[in-house]
Structures are given as C-alpha cells and as structure tokens.
Design a protein around this motif. Structure first.
Motif, PDB file in Angstrom:
ATOM      1  N   ALA A 223      28.195  38.529  58.766  1.00 59.26           N
ATOM      2  CA  ALA A 223      27.282  37.981  59.774  1.00 59.26           C
ATOM      3  C   ALA A 223      27.990  37.863  61.117  1.00 59.26           C
ATOM      4  CB  ALA A 223      26.753  36.624  59.326  1.00 59.26           C
ATOM      5  N   VAL A 224      29.262  37.480  61.105  1.00 57.70           N
ATOM      6  CA  VAL A 224      30.029  37.367  62.339  1.00 57.70           C
ATOM      7  C   VAL A 224      30.207  38.739  62.984  1.00 57.70           C
ATOM      8  CG1 VAL A 224      32.311  36.859  63.293  1.00 57.70           C
ATOM      9  CG2 VAL A 224      31.243  35.258  61.706  1.00 57.70           C
ATOM     10  N   ILE A 225      30.527  39.742  62.164  1.00 57.72           N
ATOM     11  CA  ILE A 225      30.701  41.095  62.686  1.00 57.72           C
ATOM     12  C   ILE A 225      29.403  41.605  63.308  1.00 57.72           C
ATOM     13  CG2 ILE A 225      31.179  43.494  62.054  1.00 57.72           C
ATOM     14  CD1 ILE A 225      33.027  42.427  59.861  1.00 57.72           C
ATOM     15  N   LEU A 226      28.289  41.353  62.638  1.00 58.24           N
ATOM     16  CA  LEU A 226      26.992  41.788  63.163  1.00 58.24           C
ATOM     17  C   LEU A 226      26.720  41.143  64.517  1.00 58.24           C
ATOM     18  CD1 LEU A 226      24.320  43.295  62.813  1.00 58.24           C
ATOM     19  CD2 LEU A 226      23.453  41.331  61.510  1.00 58.24           C
ATOM     20  N   SER A 227      26.998  39.858  64.639  1.00 55.14           N
ATOM     21  CA  SER A 227      26.776  39.170  65.916  1.00 55.14           C
ATOM     22  C   SER A 227      27.667  39.734  67.010  1.00 55.14           C
ATOM     23  CB  SER A 227      27.047  37.668  65.748  1.00 55.14           C
ATOM     24  OG  SER A 227      26.080  37.074  64.909  1.00 55.14           O
ATOM     25  N   GLU A 228      28.902  40.077  66.649  1.00 53.59           N
ATOM     26  CA  GLU A 228      29.815  40.645  67.642  1.00 53.59           C
ATOM     27  C   GLU A 228      29.336  42.015  68.117  1.00 53.59           C
ATOM     28  OE1 GLU A 228      33.529  40.649  65.616  1.00 53.59           O
ATOM     29  OE2 GLU A 228      33.986  38.536  66.081  1.00 53.59           O
ATOM     30  N   VAL A 229      28.835  42.822  67.183  1.00 49.48           N
ATOM     31  CA  VAL A 229      28.342  44.151  67.541  1.00 49.48           C
ATOM     32  C   VAL A 229      27.162  44.050  68.502  1.00 49.48           C
ATOM     33  CG1 VAL A 229      27.154  46.192  66.641  1.00 49.48           C
ATOM     34  CG2 VAL A 229      29.157  45.294  65.443  1.00 49.48           C
ATOM     35  N   LEU A 230      26.316  43.064  68.294  1.00 45.68           N
ATOM     36  CA  LEU A 230      25.102  42.935  69.102  1.00 45.68           C
ATOM     37  C   LEU A 230      25.292  42.105  70.366  1.00 45.68           C
ATOM     38  CD1 LEU A 230      22.533  42.333  66.215  1.00 45.68           C
ATOM     39  CD2 LEU A 230      22.945  44.460  67.463  1.00 45.68           C
ATOM     40  N   GLY A 231      26.467  41.507  70.534  1.00 43.95           N
ATOM     41  CA  GLY A 231      26.682  40.591  71.652  1.00 43.95           C
ATOM     42  C   GLY A 231      26.411  41.207  73.014  1.00 43.95           C
ATOM     43  N   LEU A 232      27.014  42.352  73.301  1.00 47.58           N
ATOM     44  CA  LEU A 232      26.825  43.005  74.603  1.00 47.58           C
ATOM     45  C   LEU A 232      25.390  43.482  74.787  1.00 47.58           C
ATOM     46  CD1 LEU A 232      30.135  45.064  74.934  1.00 47.58           C
ATOM     47  CD2 LEU A 232      29.523  42.928  76.095  1.00 47.58           C
ATOM     48  N   TRP A 233      24.751  43.874  73.684  1.00 41.57           N
ATOM     49  CA  TRP A 233      23.367  44.344  73.780  1.00 41.57           C
ATOM     50  C   TRP A 233      22.424  43.190  74.089  1.00 41.57           C
ATOM     51  CZ3 TRP A 233      22.316  49.339  74.130  1.00 41.57           C
ATOM     52  CH2 TRP A 233      23.295  50.244  73.688  1.00 41.57           C
ATOM     53  N   ARG A 234      22.714  42.016  73.582  1.00 43.30           N
ATOM     54  CA  ARG A 234      21.915  40.836  73.927  1.00 43.30           C
ATOM     55  C   ARG A 234      22.010  40.550  75.425  1.00 43.30           C
ATOM     56  NH1 ARG A 234      20.335  37.094  70.025  1.00 43.30           N
ATOM     57  NH2 ARG A 234      20.960  37.514  67.874  1.00 43.30           N
ATOM     58  N   GLN A 235      23.201  40.729  75.976  1.00 45.13           N
ATOM     59  CA  GLN A 235      23.371  40.504  77.410  1.00 45.13           C
ATOM     60  C   GLN A 235      22.627  41.553  78.230  1.00 45.13           C
ATOM     61  OE1 GLN A 235      27.547  40.116  78.459  1.00 45.13           O
ATOM     62  NE2 GLN A 235      27.987  38.995  76.573  1.00 45.13           N
ATOM     63  N   LYS A 236      22.628  42.800  77.750  1.00 43.90           N
ATOM     64  CA  LYS A 236      21.955  43.880  78.461  1.00 43.90           C
ATOM     65  C   LYS A 236      20.442  43.742  78.404  1.00 43.90           C
ATOM     66  CE  LYS A 236      21.904  48.930  78.830  1.00 43.90           C
ATOM     67  NZ  LYS A 236      22.450  50.209  78.268  1.00 43.90           N
ATOM     68  N   TYR A 237      19.930  43.192  77.307  1.00 39.41           N
ATOM     69  CA  TYR A 237      18.484  43.007  77.125  1.00 39.41           C
ATOM     70  C   TYR A 237      18.202  41.523  76.861  1.00 39.41           C
ATOM     71  CZ  TYR A 237      18.248  48.092  76.579  1.00 39.41           C
ATOM     72  OH  TYR A 237      18.334  49.449  76.770  1.00 39.41           O
ATOM     73  N   PRO A 238      18.370  40.676  77.869  1.00 44.92           N
ATOM     74  CA  PRO A 238      18.225  39.229  77.649  1.00 44.92           C
ATOM     75  C   PRO A 238      16.817  38.802  77.257  1.00 44.92           C
ATOM     76  CG  PRO A 238      18.375  39.727  80.001  1.00 44.92           C
ATOM     77  CD  PRO A 238      18.691  41.000  79.275  1.00 44.92           C
ATOM     78  N   HIS A 239      15.823  39.628  77.546  1.00 45.87           N
ATOM     79  CA  HIS A 239      14.442  39.244  77.243  1.00 45.87           C
ATOM     80  C   HIS A 239      14.012  39.682  75.836  1.00 45.87           C
ATOM     81  CE1 HIS A 239      14.011  37.967  81.349  1.00 45.87           C
ATOM     82  NE2 HIS A 239      14.307  39.168  81.805  1.00 45.87           N
ATOM     83  N   VAL A 240      14.880  40.394  75.128  1.00 46.27           N
ATOM     84  CA  VAL A 240      14.551  40.800  73.765  1.00 46.27           C
ATOM     85  C   VAL A 240      15.044  39.735  72.791  1.00 46.27           C
ATOM     86  CG1 VAL A 240      14.958  42.495  71.937  1.00 46.27           C
ATOM     87  CG2 VAL A 240      14.625  43.267  74.300  1.00 46.27           C
ATOM     88  N   ASP A 241      14.135  39.217  72.014  1.00 43.32           N
ATOM     89  CA  ASP A 241      14.473  38.234  70.994  1.00 43.32           C
ATOM     90  C   ASP A 241      15.057  38.968  69.790  1.00 43.32           C
ATOM     91  OD1 ASP A 241      14.689  36.039  69.358  1.00 43.32           O
ATOM     92  OD2 ASP A 241      12.550  35.926  68.884  1.00 43.32           O
ATOM     93  N   VAL A 242      16.330  38.744  69.505  1.00 47.48           N
ATOM     94  CA  VAL A 242      17.016  39.461  68.431  1.00 47.48           C
ATOM     95  C   VAL A 242      17.130  38.570  67.201  1.00 47.48           C
ATOM     96  CG1 VAL A 242      19.104  40.694  67.741  1.00 47.48           C
ATOM     97  CG2 VAL A 242      18.313  40.794  70.122  1.00 47.48           C
ATOM     98  N   VAL A 243      16.673  39.086  66.083  1.00 45.33           N
ATOM     99  CA  VAL A 243      16.781  38.386  64.805  1.00 45.33           C
ATOM    100  C   VAL A 243      17.776  39.151  63.948  1.00 45.33           C
ATOM    101  CG1 VAL A 243      15.558  37.571  62.766  1.00 45.33           C
ATOM    102  CG2 VAL A 243      14.392  37.610  64.985  1.00 45.33           C
ATOM    103  N   GLU A 244      18.894  38.518  63.620  1.00 38.67           N
ATOM    104  CA  GLU A 244      19.935  39.171  62.826  1.00 38.67           C
ATOM    105  C   GLU A 244      19.764  38.811  61.356  1.00 38.67           C
ATOM    106  OE1 GLU A 244      23.683  38.023  64.398  1.00 38.67           O
ATOM    107  OE2 GLU A 244      23.147  38.494  66.465  1.00 38.67           O
ATOM    108  N   GLN A 245      19.796  39.834  60.510  1.00 37.86           N
ATOM    109  CA  GLN A 245      19.657  39.617  59.069  1.00 37.86           C
ATOM    110  C   GLN A 245      20.736  40.411  58.340  1.00 37.86           C
ATOM    111  OE1 GLN A 245      15.451  40.603  58.376  1.00 37.86           O
ATOM    112  NE2 GLN A 245      15.091  38.415  58.200  1.00 37.86           N
ATOM    113  N   SER A 246      21.720  39.683  57.839  1.00 36.37           N
ATOM    114  CA  SER A 246      22.811  40.280  57.082  1.00 36.37           C
ATOM    115  C   SER A 246      22.695  39.790  55.649  1.00 36.37           C
ATOM    116  CB  SER A 246      24.163  39.880  57.682  1.00 36.37           C
ATOM    117  OG  SER A 246      25.225  40.443  56.948  1.00 36.37           O
ATOM    118  N   HIS A 247      22.374  40.702  54.730  1.00 38.18           N
ATOM    119  CA  HIS A 247      22.118  40.324  53.341  1.00 38.18           C
ATOM    120  C   HIS A 247      22.919  41.179  52.372  1.00 38.18           C
ATOM    121  CE1 HIS A 247      18.864  37.648  54.446  1.00 38.18           C
ATOM    122  NE2 HIS A 247      18.258  38.614  55.100  1.00 38.18           N
ATOM    123  N   TYR A 248      23.194  40.593  51.234  1.00 37.39           N
ATOM    124  CA  TYR A 248      23.796  41.344  50.141  1.00 37.39           C
ATOM    125  C   TYR A 248      22.705  42.199  49.480  1.00 37.39           C
ATOM    126  CZ  TYR A 248      25.490  42.238  45.403  1.00 37.39           C
ATOM    127  OH  TYR A 248      25.838  42.841  44.224  1.00 37.39           O
ATOM    128  N   GLY A 249      23.012  43.458  49.207  1.00 44.41           N
ATOM    129  CA  GLY A 249      22.044  44.288  48.497  1.00 44.41           C
ATOM    130  C   GLY A 249      21.969  45.697  49.024  1.00 44.41           C
TER     131      GLY A 249
END
Length: 301
Positions: A223-249
């Motif tokens: 989950a931490v890695i996923l948030s890090e990968v998306l961090g810069l993209w959240r800044q580039k698209y501040p108006h996009v609501d991002v829902v992160e889902q990291s699951h086993y399976g």
C-alpha cells in the motif's frame, strides 16, 4: 492531419456501439472520428455464385460506414466524422489504420447472461500488434451504461458517471499507462480507482502458511509503494479523486470485479520485439474477455 479516433466497423451491433463510444470520447477530447470498414475481397468460389458477386458484396459493405457516419452526425452534431473503405485482411488493415490515430475503438460481443466480452480473433490480433491504445466496447454500451443507475434500475444522464479503473503493477509502473487513466478520469470528472494485487513470495505457495502478522505487514508495504507511485500524479491532477486499492489475490479477478462499477477499465500491454504469438498478457487477456465495462489497452515499453 487532424487527430482522430479511429473505429473499426463491420456492421455488427458491437461495432455500432464502438462508434457511439468513440463519438462521445471525441466530444470529450475535441477530436474527429474516422470510421474504417475493411472490405476483404470475396474468394473466387463465392464470387462466382449467382446471387452474390463481388460488386454486389462491395456495394452492400460500402453502406456500413456511410450509414453509421450519418447516424453519428445526427446524434453528435459537434464532431467531425469521416469514413474510409479499405481493402485487405481486417486485422492488418486495422493495425495499419491505427498508426496515425489517437486510439482505435473496436466492438466486442457480450457473453450472454454473464456479462463480459467475447473477443474474436481479429480483435485479439489488433490488440496484440498495434502500439496505439485500443478500446474494446461491447454491444449496448450507450451513454447511460457509463452512468450509475437509480434505485429503480433505470439509468439516467442525471446520475453520476462511474469511476475509471486502472490496473497497476507497482513493481513496473509505466507513465504512459498511468497518464492515460488520469486523463480519462479528469475528462469525465470522475474518481480514478487504482487496483493493485499483491501476492506473497513463491515459497509460501509450497506449504508455508502466511501468518496474519506477516500478511498485514506485506499489505502495508504494498500500500505504501502504491501511494508513492501515485504521489506525483496526484499533484499533477489535483482535481482527480484517487481511490487506492491494494489487495491480496488475483489481479485479473480484482479488475473484473471492479469493472462492475466502472465506466472504463484501463490495462497495459508491454510491447515485445518478437513477431511470434499474441503478446497481450494473462491479466489483460482475462480482463478483455470478462470485463463488464469498456476496456482500454494501453501499450508501453
């Protein structure tokens, strides 16, 4: 040359749905729509039949893009629609037609009763060999299908659009793939749901049970890695609501399940140098066949 969204037409309900989806996408992007029909020459044995000569066959097939274009212009007067008739093998002709397009849109038959797609040989060959994004749309994917439904079960354009779903491998994230998904969500003003599946190391599959504490630690790490990968993209698209889902399976099953509430599912395909085989990938292949929403396959290095 104007930037276009190219649609492969064959006269089926699926290809008409693809053209409709492309027209809506063209409105969002400010692009033109190019309707392409591939006429495959009639074999000599058929051409000699008394009721269907090659000229008659071609006359009827030429009506397909013309009539589809007329319908799109009536329903979407703000977009420019052009048509083109090509001759040759459908798969190769569509791959060639996609080279100068922003994306290629194709129809795909729904699996009766259980939803999903049934991607034919032409569609799979095009997805496997084009380097432009390819979107697969099943029959019945009209504007309302991208919206949530009222409690009565009837869709309405007054209801909110469904989110865009992105399938992401955090071990090898690609900017082209992520950028496509963020752009799609931004244009639609909808949330972006990023789905990542993680699995324990291989040795756990050979009799070693995964302790709950270890599973929780692995889940937190991914989950931490996923948030890090998306961090810069959240800044580039501040108006996009991002829902992160990291699951086993299984990533395939998670994405197929997420497609039930999606307006678009975005998955990747790695470009391979070998000319042998259909290089689509197991996850993308499964999503293409079983997603209940349109699927965009984005190629990357």
């Amino acid at each position: 040359m104007p930037r276009t969204i190219t649609v492969g037409l064959d006269g089926s309900p699926e290809s008409r749905a693809a053209a409709e989806w492309a027209a809506r996408e063209a409105e969002l992007r400010g692009l033109t729509v190019r309707l392409v029909h591939v006429w495959e020459p009639v074999p000599e044995s058929i051409a000699q039949a008394p009721l269907l000569g090659p000229e008659t066959h071609r006359h009827w097939t030429e009506r397909i893009p013309r009539e589809s274009a007329e319908g799109l212009r009536r329903r979407h007067p703000g977009i420019e629609v052009s048509t083109e008739q090509l001759t040759g093998r459908p798969a190769q002709s569509l791959v060639d037609a996609a080279k100068d397009a922003e994306m290629l849109v194709l129809g795909s038959r729904g699996l009766g009763g259980i939803g999903g797609f049934l991607v034919g040989s032409v569609g799979l060959a095009v997805v496997a060999h084009t380097e432009r994004p390819v979107v697969l749309v099943r029959a019945g994917e009209q504007t309302a299908a991208e919206h949530r439904t009222h409690p009565t079960g009837t869709p309405s354009t007054a209801t909110a659009l469904r989110p865009v779903v992105l399938g992401l491998d955090v071990a090898d994230p690609d900017e082209t793939l992520i950028g496509f998904a963020f752009e799609a969500a931004a244009r639609r003003s909808v949330p972006l749901r990023v789905v990542h599946a993680w699995n324990p190391p291989p040795y756990y599959a050979y009799g070693m049970a995964l302790e709950p504490a270890v599973e929780r630690e692995m889940a937190r790490g991914d989950a931490v890695i996923l948030s890090e990968v998306l961090g810069l993209w959240r800044q580039k698209y501040p108006h996009v609501d991002v829902v992160e889902q990291s699951h086993y399976g299984s990533p395939s099953l998670l994405l197929i399940d997420a497609s039930l509430e999606a307006s678009l599912v975005v998955v990747g395909r790695r470009i391979r140098s070998s000319a042998v085989g259909a290089h689509i990938g197991t996850v993308t292949h499964a999503v293409l066949h079983h997603s209940t929403a349109p699927v965009a396959v984005v190629t990357h290095d």
